[in-house]
Design a protein around this motif. Structure first.
Motif, mmCIF file in Angstrom:
data_model
loop_
_atom_site.group_PDB
_atom_site.id
_atom_site.type_symbol
_atom_site.label_atom_id
_atom_site.label_comp_id
_atom_site.label_asym_id
_atom_site.label_seq_id
_atom_site.Cartn_x
_atom_site.Cartn_y
_atom_site.Cartn_z
ATOM 1 N N ILE A 13 10.088 -6.269 -0.475
ATOM 2 C CA ILE A 13 8.756 -5.663 -0.525
ATOM 3 C C ILE A 13 7.848 -6.241 0.562
ATOM 4 O O ILE A 13 6.674 -5.887 0.632
ATOM 5 N N LEU A 14 8.378 -7.096 1.422
ATOM 6 C CA LEU A 14 7.601 -7.642 2.530
ATOM 7 C C LEU A 14 7.348 -6.569 3.581
ATOM 8 O O LEU A 14 8.115 -5.600 3.679
ATOM 9 N N LEU A 84 4.671 -1.379 4.014
ATOM 10 C CA LEU A 84 4.900 -1.757 2.624
ATOM 11 C C LEU A 84 5.437 -0.595 1.787
ATOM 12 O O LEU A 84 5.148 0.561 2.077
ATOM 13 N N PRO A 85 6.193 -0.897 0.726
ATOM 14 C CA PRO A 85 6.641 0.137 -0.207
ATOM 15 C C PRO A 85 5.459 0.736 -0.968
ATOM 16 O O PRO A 85 4.374 0.141 -1.029
ATOM 17 N N THR A 305 14.382 1.208 -7.412
ATOM 18 C CA THR A 305 14.671 -0.209 -7.179
ATOM 19 C C THR A 305 13.492 -0.916 -6.536
ATOM 20 O O THR A 305 13.131 -2.034 -6.924
ATOM 21 N N MET A 306 12.841 -0.265 -5.557
ATOM 22 C CA MET A 306 11.681 -0.869 -4.907
ATOM 23 C C MET A 306 10.518 -1.027 -5.895
ATOM 24 O O MET A 306 9.795 -2.026 -5.855
ATOM 25 N N GLU A 376 -1.505 -10.009 2.700
ATOM 26 C CA GLU A 376 -2.265 -10.395 1.518
ATOM 27 C C GLU A 376 -1.807 -9.608 0.290
ATOM 28 O O GLU A 376 -1.765 -10.135 -0.822
ATOM 29 N N LEU A 377 -1.464 -8.346 0.473
ATOM 30 C CA LEU A 377 -0.997 -7.534 -0.649
ATOM 31 C C LEU A 377 0.287 -8.111 -1.249
ATOM 32 O O LEU A 377 0.523 -8.002 -2.447
#
Length: 457
Positions: A13-14, A84-85, A305-306, A376-377
């Motif tokens: 998720i990076l 990002l996802p 999955t994400m 930051e997220l």
């Protein structure tokens, strides 16, 4: 064994780095074309006739897909800019902890979507094998389908992207053959002038609303893939064009196949492969349909999955993918129950997620001026999106208001014009108004000094 595991996807998720972005204009177009030239879209088009005319169906498909693809492409742009996802992006508007609920709901819905796709792919594979060898076992082929889906998905985005271009080409060829066969073998004029139902279950406006809702159903997944786009503008164009072209082809094919089958007194069924068989495309259609549904199912499992990883951040990629794949396999064995509730399922997705992404789009493009701090997220070190103990209650209140609005005007008092677009506009206005009224805009807006992960549009 260790070498096999090393080849599995390491997706996280990076934020996606620049050297990891592999999707240009064509690959983005191919991905969204392959994702939507699929049997469930054909089914949607089949349901329009004979309640409305073929002409009205085509207009509803064209306008609905074009309008629905705009917020879809806009949401995808957020993924391209931040890397990002989708569910990680919802942290910016719902809060770091508040985004857990949308992620859980999205995981459940995508698993349900995968059930439907696995069953449809199993049907097509069963037909092909039965045609060639005389053997039929739908349960077995549903299981084999999902095993293949898992095998592709656990290789991550590279596994998804690698099959989409080939599937899109195959579906385009099949679609061209089907349209050529239909309009050269049958009277096109009869399709235009065919007798409509005396007691229609839907109108042209409702058909339009359903097409828009179908586009919106992809918004919970779009960033999972568009985060790999190299360029924001090309990503938007590829997403918009791929989706609109796919909808015209798939839903238009469904409407034409259904219309001609009614005119010629053929068997009516929710399985388009059966009708395509009667037009002489049985074996070829079943094989191509199988791979098209397979590719869409891979995308559904990947996004599930994400979403799972957004909640359980310490897990790697392939293990939850395998676990969810097992759940998808078991659910797909419910078979007929899935298809009888297919359109209710699409409407449920719209009810639950249209308010979410109305909030996300207003938050990003209006309140945050098109900027999020991607690092930051993920890390939550600066507490920029902390709100009240990690939850933005304004987003939750707005979401609940939007969901109630959608539920009431979809199930209790259905509107003659549908509720999809109205729900989207209503939810976005409520969120923006509440954010300004509670004076949270200046507190939560990313300042110019904040470093963002962004690609120019």
């Amino acid at each position: 064994m260790a070498k096999v595991l090393e080849g599995f996807g390491r997706d996280s998720i990076l934020p996606t780095k620049s050297n990891e972005r592999t999707m240009g204009l064509f690959s983005t177009f191919a991905l969204w074309l392959a994702a939507n030239v699929v049997i469930t879209s054909v089914m949607t088009g089949m349901m329009f006739l004979p309640d409305i005319s073929f002409k009205d169906a085509v207009i509803a498909i064209l306008l609905g897909s074009a309008i629905g693809a705009i917020p879809l492409a806009m949401t995808g742009l957020i993924g391209t800019r931040t890397g990002l996802p989708t569910m990680v992006i919802t942290r910016a508007s719902f809060g770091q902890k508040g985004a857990v609920l949308p992620a859980i709901v999205n995981t459940i819905i995508l698993v349900g979507w995968s059930w439907i796709q696995a069953y449809m792919a199993g049907l097509s594979l069963n037909y092909a094998v039965n045609y060639a060898f005389g053997y039929s076992n739908i349960n077995l082929f549903v299981i084999l389908t999902e095993i293949l889906v898992v095998a592709i998905t656990i290789y991550g985005h590279k596994g998804v992207e690698s099959i989409e271009k080939y599937v899109s080409i195959a579906m385009l060829i099949l679609s061209a053959l089907v349209f050529y066969k239909l309009f050269t073998s049958y009277d096109a004029g009869a399709l235009v002038t065919m007798t409509l139902s005396e007691n229609p279950a839907l109108t042209a406006v409702i058909a339009f609303d359903l097409v828009v809702a179908t586009a919106f159903s992809w918004m919970s997944s779009v960033c999972d893939f568009n985060r790999y786009c190299k360029d924001g503008k090309k990503g938007m164009i590829g997403t918009f064009a791929g989706y609109v072209v796919a909808s015209l082809i798939a839903m238009g094919m469904g409407a034409a196949v259904s219309g001609f089958s009614i005119i010629n007194g053929m068997e009516q069924t929710y399985d388009p492969t059966v009708l395509l068989t009667q037009y002489g495309f049985g074996l070829v259609a079943s094989i191509v349909v199988f791979f098209s549904v397979l590719s869409t199912n891979v995308m559904a499992l990947y996004s599930a999955t994400m979403s799972f990883m957004n909640v359980f951040t310490k897990f790697g990629f392939w293990k939850p993918g395998l676990l969810l794949g097992i759940v998808c396999t078991l659910g797909a064995l419910m078979k007929e129950a899935l298809m009888t509730n297919f359109f209710d399922f699409v409407l449920l997705i719209a009810t639950l997620f249209i308010p979410v992404f109305a909030i996300v789009i207003v938050d990003f493009f209006i309140l945050k001026k098109g900027r999020y701090d991607a690092e930051e997220l993920v890390s939550n070190t600066k507490k920029l999106y902390h709100y009240q103990s990690g939850i933005n209650y304004v987003a939750y209140v707005s979401y609940i208001a939007g969901a109630i609005f959608a539920f009431y005007f979809t199930y209790i008092k259905p509107l003659n014009i549908g509720s999809t677009i109205l729900t989207f506009v209503f939810s976005g206005i409520v969120y923006g108004a509440f954010m300004y009224a509670t004076k949270q805009v200046t507190k939560s807006t990313v300042t110019d000094e904040v470093t963002t992960t962004r690609l120019d549009v």
